[in-house]
Design a protein around this motif. Structure first.
Motif, PDB file in Angstrom:
ATOM      1  N   LYS A   4     -10.686  23.207  -3.453  1.00 21.71           N
ATOM      2  CA  LYS A   4     -11.861  23.073  -4.581  1.00 21.71           C
ATOM      3  C   LYS A   4     -11.143  23.850  -5.790  1.00 21.71           C
ATOM      4  CE  LYS A   4     -16.550  24.591  -5.542  1.00 21.71           C
ATOM      5  NZ  LYS A   4     -17.783  25.529  -5.162  1.00 21.71           N
ATOM      6  N   GLN A   5     -11.496  22.848  -6.816  1.00 21.86           N
ATOM      7  CA  GLN A   5     -11.097  23.579  -8.227  1.00 21.86           C
ATOM      8  C   GLN A   5     -11.949  23.007  -9.309  1.00 21.86           C
ATOM      9  OE1 GLN A   5      -7.846  19.921  -9.963  1.00 21.86           O
ATOM     10  NE2 GLN A   5      -7.213  21.120  -8.039  1.00 21.86           N
ATOM     11  N   THR A   6     -11.667  23.851 -10.446  1.00 21.37           N
ATOM     12  CA  THR A   6     -12.481  23.310 -11.615  1.00 21.37           C
ATOM     13  C   THR A   6     -11.693  22.878 -12.441  1.00 21.37           C
ATOM     14  OG1 THR A   6     -13.645  25.416 -11.593  1.00 21.37           O
ATOM     15  CG2 THR A   6     -13.418  24.396 -13.701  1.00 21.37           C
ATOM     16  N   ALA A   7     -11.866  21.353 -12.850  1.00 17.84           N
ATOM     17  CA  ALA A   7     -11.008  20.506 -13.394  1.00 17.84           C
ATOM     18  C   ALA A   7     -11.631  20.018 -14.724  1.00 17.84           C
ATOM     19  CB  ALA A   7     -11.134  19.047 -12.702  1.00 17.84           C
ATOM     20  N   THR A   8     -11.281  19.297 -15.430  1.00 19.99           N
ATOM     21  CA  THR A   8     -11.582  18.948 -16.733  1.00 19.99           C
ATOM     22  C   THR A   8     -11.916  17.309 -17.027  1.00 19.99           C
ATOM     23  OG1 THR A   8     -10.239  20.734 -17.637  1.00 19.99           O
ATOM     24  CG2 THR A   8     -11.053  19.349 -19.502  1.00 19.99           C
ATOM     25  N   VAL A   9     -12.860  17.200 -17.745  1.00 19.05           N
ATOM     26  CA  VAL A   9     -13.283  15.813 -18.107  1.00 19.05           C
ATOM     27  C   VAL A   9     -12.477  15.311 -19.243  1.00 19.05           C
ATOM     28  CG1 VAL A   9     -15.288  14.406 -18.975  1.00 19.05           C
ATOM     29  CG2 VAL A   9     -15.734  16.107 -17.190  1.00 19.05           C
ATOM     30  N   LEU A  10     -11.703  14.417 -19.058  1.00 25.34           N
ATOM     31  CA  LEU A  10     -11.060  13.701 -20.246  1.00 25.34           C
ATOM     32  C   LEU A  10     -11.788  12.789 -21.160  1.00 25.34           C
ATOM     33  CD1 LEU A  10      -7.685  12.981 -18.213  1.00 25.34           C
ATOM     34  CD2 LEU A  10      -8.248  14.862 -19.837  1.00 25.34           C
ATOM     35  N   SER A  11     -12.774  11.976 -20.275  1.00 25.26           N
ATOM     36  CA  SER A  11     -13.557  11.080 -21.160  1.00 25.26           C
ATOM     37  C   SER A  11     -14.584  10.495 -20.016  1.00 25.26           C
ATOM     38  CB  SER A  11     -12.722   9.745 -21.598  1.00 25.26           C
ATOM     39  OG  SER A  11     -12.229   9.000 -20.444  1.00 25.26           O
ATOM     40  N   GLN A  12     -15.693   9.931 -20.758  1.00 26.24           N
ATOM     41  CA  GLN A  12     -16.845   9.263 -19.891  1.00 26.24           C
ATOM     42  C   GLN A  12     -17.405   8.344 -20.884  1.00 26.24           C
ATOM     43  OE1 GLN A  12     -19.484  10.188 -16.465  1.00 26.24           O
ATOM     44  NE2 GLN A  12     -20.109  11.621 -18.166  1.00 26.24           N
ATOM     45  N   VAL A  13     -18.017   7.139 -20.241  1.00 28.59           N
ATOM     46  CA  VAL A  13     -18.609   6.100 -20.820  1.00 28.59           C
ATOM     47  C   VAL A  13     -19.523   5.274 -19.985  1.00 28.59           C
ATOM     48  CG1 VAL A  13     -16.662   4.458 -20.372  1.00 28.59           C
ATOM     49  CG2 VAL A  13     -18.277   4.235 -22.462  1.00 28.59           C
ATOM     50  N   GLU A  14     -20.331   4.999 -20.585  1.00 23.94           N
ATOM     51  CA  GLU A  14     -21.612   4.041 -19.669  1.00 23.94           C
ATOM     52  C   GLU A  14     -21.036   2.592 -19.429  1.00 23.94           C
ATOM     53  OE1 GLU A  14     -26.362   3.492 -18.942  1.00 23.94           O
ATOM     54  OE2 GLU A  14     -25.464   4.511 -20.911  1.00 23.94           O
ATOM     55  N   ILE A  15     -20.715   1.899 -18.513  1.00 24.41           N
ATOM     56  CA  ILE A  15     -19.985   0.722 -18.584  1.00 24.41           C
ATOM     57  C   ILE A  15     -20.973  -0.241 -17.990  1.00 24.41           C
ATOM     58  CG2 ILE A  15     -17.500   1.427 -18.522  1.00 24.41           C
ATOM     59  CD1 ILE A  15     -17.770   0.759 -15.355  1.00 24.41           C
ATOM     60  N   ALA A  16     -22.229   0.069 -17.528  1.00 22.07           N
ATOM     61  CA  ALA A  16     -23.460  -0.734 -17.139  1.00 22.07           C
ATOM     62  C   ALA A  16     -24.459  -0.044 -17.164  1.00 22.07           C
ATOM     63  CB  ALA A  16     -23.127  -1.574 -15.851  1.00 22.07           C
ATOM     64  N   PRO A  17     -25.703  -0.555 -17.166  1.00 26.82           N
ATOM     65  CA  PRO A  17     -26.729   0.305 -16.801  1.00 26.82           C
ATOM     66  C   PRO A  17     -26.830   1.478 -15.910  1.00 26.82           C
ATOM     67  CG  PRO A  17     -27.304  -1.863 -17.495  1.00 26.82           C
ATOM     68  CD  PRO A  17     -26.128  -1.840 -17.206  1.00 26.82           C
ATOM     69  N   ALA A  18     -26.663   2.602 -16.001  1.00 26.62           N
ATOM     70  CA  ALA A  18     -26.667   3.580 -15.101  1.00 26.62           C
ATOM     71  C   ALA A  18     -25.572   3.672 -14.468  1.00 26.62           C
ATOM     72  CB  ALA A  18     -27.899   3.645 -14.254  1.00 26.62           C
ATOM     73  N   ILE A  19     -24.504   3.301 -14.742  1.00 25.59           N
ATOM     74  CA  ILE A  19     -23.061   3.147 -14.102  1.00 25.59           C
ATOM     75  C   ILE A  19     -22.159   3.812 -15.157  1.00 25.59           C
ATOM     76  CG2 ILE A  19     -21.246   1.835 -13.045  1.00 25.59           C
ATOM     77  CD1 ILE A  19     -23.604   1.485 -11.573  1.00 25.59           C
ATOM     78  N   PHE A  20     -21.419   4.982 -14.653  1.00 26.75           N
ATOM     79  CA  PHE A  20     -20.751   5.754 -15.538  1.00 26.75           C
ATOM     80  C   PHE A  20     -19.319   5.830 -15.238  1.00 26.75           C
ATOM     81  CE2 PHE A  20     -24.898   6.660 -16.846  1.00 26.75           C
ATOM     82  CZ  PHE A  20     -24.679   7.198 -18.173  1.00 26.75           C
ATOM     83  N   ASP A  21     -18.234   5.764 -16.003  1.00 26.07           N
ATOM     84  CA  ASP A  21     -16.879   5.758 -15.796  1.00 26.07           C
ATOM     85  C   ASP A  21     -16.274   7.096 -16.346  1.00 26.07           C
ATOM     86  OD1 ASP A  21     -14.223   5.274 -15.931  1.00 26.07           O
ATOM     87  OD2 ASP A  21     -14.383   3.151 -16.692  1.00 26.07           O
ATOM     88  N   MET A  22     -15.936   7.904 -15.460  1.00 21.01           N
ATOM     89  CA  MET A  22     -15.370   9.265 -15.886  1.00 21.01           C
ATOM     90  C   MET A  22     -13.919   9.703 -15.476  1.00 21.01           C
ATOM     91  SD  MET A  22     -16.634  13.179 -14.717  1.00 21.01           S
ATOM     92  CE  MET A  22     -18.316  12.882 -15.158  1.00 21.01           C
ATOM     93  N   TRP A  23     -12.976   9.755 -16.296  1.00 19.32           N
ATOM     94  CA  TRP A  23     -11.718  10.296 -15.969  1.00 19.32           C
ATOM     95  C   TRP A  23     -11.602  11.532 -16.026  1.00 19.32           C
ATOM     96  CZ3 TRP A  23      -7.396   8.006 -14.382  1.00 19.32           C
ATOM     97  CH2 TRP A  23      -7.141   6.496 -14.698  1.00 19.32           C
ATOM     98  N   ILE A  24     -10.908  12.236 -15.030  1.00 16.27           N
ATOM     99  CA  ILE A  24     -11.042  13.595 -14.746  1.00 16.27           C
ATOM    100  C   ILE A  24      -9.531  14.283 -14.675  1.00 16.27           C
ATOM    101  CG2 ILE A  24     -11.442  15.589 -13.211  1.00 16.27           C
ATOM    102  CD1 ILE A  24     -13.789  13.816 -12.239  1.00 16.27           C
ATOM    103  N   GLU A  25      -9.070  15.229 -15.266  1.00 19.34           N
ATOM    104  CA  GLU A  25      -7.677  15.808 -15.331  1.00 19.34           C
ATOM    105  C   GLU A  25      -7.667  16.921 -14.081  1.00 19.34           C
ATOM    106  OE1 GLU A  25      -4.599  17.299 -18.271  1.00 19.34           O
ATOM    107  OE2 GLU A  25      -6.417  18.453 -18.127  1.00 19.34           O
ATOM    108  N   THR A  26      -7.110  16.464 -13.136  1.00 22.07           N
ATOM    109  CA  THR A  26      -6.916  17.114 -11.925  1.00 22.07           C
ATOM    110  C   THR A  26      -5.736  17.076 -11.236  1.00 22.07           C
ATOM    111  OG1 THR A  26      -7.857  17.691  -9.670  1.00 22.07           O
ATOM    112  CG2 THR A  26      -8.200  15.534 -10.649  1.00 22.07           C
ATOM    113  N   SER A  27      -5.006  18.239 -10.538  1.00 23.64           N
ATOM    114  CA  SER A  27      -3.810  18.195  -9.724  1.00 23.64           C
ATOM    115  C   SER A  27      -4.192  17.479  -8.500  1.00 23.64           C
ATOM    116  CB  SER A  27      -3.366  19.535  -9.422  1.00 23.64           C
ATOM    117  OG  SER A  27      -4.211  20.354  -8.798  1.00 23.64           O
ATOM    118  N   LEU A  28      -5.329  17.270  -8.202  1.00 25.28           N
ATOM    119  CA  LEU A  28      -5.802  16.388  -6.856  1.00 25.28           C
ATOM    120  C   LEU A  28      -5.184  14.977  -7.012  1.00 25.28           C
ATOM    121  CD1 LEU A  28      -9.336  17.838  -5.985  1.00 25.28           C
ATOM    122  CD2 LEU A  28      -7.043  18.734  -5.031  1.00 25.28           C
TER     123      LEU A  28
END
Length: 256
Positions: A4-28
């Protein structure tokens, strides 16, 4: 290794109605495999349980994960408001992933339906095979289509017939006269039941990733079980825990 870790959001965009696309910076990302998932923890204390979200893609340098999810409740509604720089609590990597090495040199269908489409992307990237992506959507909002086209031929089915075959992924296979030696799939249960039946009829191997509501995500609560042919070593009955024994199963091994 789960962490379990605290990661960082790099970006997020809605790519379709109610569908979201998120990149997370994480060592996982360094250990993530196609078909695995992470548990994402809401910050709202009234929301007790983490949300399991499939890994869509791993950044080439293994420093970030991409998740594509549908807003379906309070937790995912919160996630959809995150922006670059926000912290995000995650647990991962979870689940067994797809045994994609078995497909080497074979003719393969990679099949996804609805929110079961995203986990197929990293699989398409990693798999070395004669692969064809067959994906189903509700309508013309065919999210990730361009991403898939980088790695394989793409066949689309839509419920309303606005793109590709009108109907579902099995309709698309029949309409286009497609054949394969193996199937890897993720999607709603009716789709997976149809794929299991099709694979049995054709005498081919199918691996299916089961979508299920999960509570703990680590196998402790037995809240997400599937009936199996073999006795589970943990519970000593004919079931398996989707979150730890899965979410990917040999279609022949589970009763769905």
């Amino acid at each position: 290794m789960k962490e379990k870790q605290t990661a960082t959001v790099l970006s997020q965009v809605e790519i379709a109605p109610a569908i979201f696309d998120m990149w997370i910076e994480t060592s996982l990302a360094a250990q993530a495999k196609p078909g695995q998932f992470i548990a994402v923890f809401p910050k709202d204390r009234s929301t007790l349980l983490p949300r399991p979200i499939s890994i869509c893609e791993v950044k080439e340098d293994k420093t970030a994960l991409r998740i594509v999810y549908r807003v379906a409740g309070q937790g995912t509604k919160e996630f959809s408001g995150y922006t670059a720089g926000d912290s995000i609590a995650i647990l991962g990597t979870l689940g067994n992933g797809f045994p994609y090495e078995e497909a080497a040199g074979k003719k393969v269908f990679l099949m996804g339906g609805g929110i079961g489409v995203p986990p197929i992307l990293e699989l398409a990237k990693q798999m070395q095979a004669d692969k064809k992506v067959v994906v189903g959507y509700r309508d013309s909002k065919t999210f990730l289509k361009e991403d898939f086209e980088k790695y394989a031929d793409v066949v689309i089915a839509t419920e309303d017939g606005s793109v590709g075959t009108k109907g579902n992924v099995m309709d698309a296979i029949r309409e286009n006269g497609l054949e394969a030696d193996m199937i890897y799939a993720c999607g709603p249960m009716p789709m997976l039941r149809a794929i299991k039946a099709y694979a049995a009829e054709k005498g081919i191997k199918a691996y299916i990733s089961l979508e299920e509501h999960m509570a703990c995500g680590v196998g402790a609560c037995l809240g997400c079980v599937v009936k199996t042919k073999e006795v589970d070593h943990h519970s000593h009955v004919n079931n398996a825990r989707i979150c730890t024994d899965g979410p990917v199963f040999d279609a022949e091994a589970v009763n769905i």
